[in-house]
Design an enzyme around this catalytic site. Sequence first.
Site, short mmCIF file in Angstrom:
data_model
loop_
_atom_site.label_atom_id
_atom_site.label_comp_id
_atom_site.label_asym_id
_atom_site.label_seq_id
_atom_site.Cartn_x
_atom_site.Cartn_y
_atom_site.Cartn_z
N HIS A 1 0.86 -1.19 0.00
CA HIS A 1 0.00 0.00 0.00
C HIS A 1 0.89 1.24 0.00
O HIS A 1 2.10 1.14 0.19
CB HIS A 1 -0.90 0.01 1.25
CG HIS A 1 -0.10 0.02 2.51
ND1 HIS A 1 0.34 -1.14 3.12
CD2 HIS A 1 0.40 1.05 3.25
CE1 HIS A 1 1.06 -0.82 4.20
NE2 HIS A 1 1.11 0.50 4.31
N HIS B 1 6.10 6.00 -2.23
CA HIS B 1 6.67 4.73 -2.67
C HIS B 1 5.85 3.57 -2.12
O HIS B 1 5.05 3.74 -1.20
CB HIS B 1 8.12 4.60 -2.19
CG HIS B 1 8.22 4.47 -0.71
ND1 HIS B 1 8.15 5.55 0.14
CD2 HIS B 1 8.37 3.37 0.09
CE1 HIS B 1 8.25 5.13 1.39
NE2 HIS B 1 8.38 3.81 1.39
#
Length: 190
Positions: free
Chosen positions: A41, A130
């Site tokens: 996630h 990221h």
Amino acid sequence: MARLFLAISLPANIKEQLKGIQEDLAQSRAQVRWVRPEGIHLTIKFLGEVPEEKISEIISQIEKVLQKLKPGKLHFKIKGLGVFPNPRSPRVVWAGLEGDLATLARLKRQIEEAFVPLGFPMETRAFVPHLTLGRIKSSKRRQALMEKINTYQEKEWSLPEPIEVEELVLYESKLHPEGAIYIPRKRFPL
């Protein structure tokens, strides 16, 4: 107490493709604890251990930020692999993002500011969107892993499918020996 974080979830097909990248990188036989694909996630804010009675305040603050900012759907593409903090002493393997990063940065800043009155300090590190793919556990075969990552960087690797983000999710993280389990506590449409 609940261990909470606010994040953007990814579609199942994207997670499946990232799993393929993890499997390819794992062929280096480096000592990496790979994130389970279902758990990949984009973290917006890690809150840590929160008393149950404070969760309604957190939900209210997130709703206020979204009403004020009205970010709408966010569009991203996964592009590039890298490591934190640097290639000489890598500890985290990640996949990068491109797309609505300016809107995402505004959202992140507004969330950070909204949580200060609730007792959550502002994040001091620069926000680098990221997706964590794995955490490097030792230097054993690290060079082989870096060589694999470099091949992706050289060909400017990306996933072809765009990602349309329609919601933020407040997750509870339950720690288990085989890895954390993420349970959605509240979904926030964008």
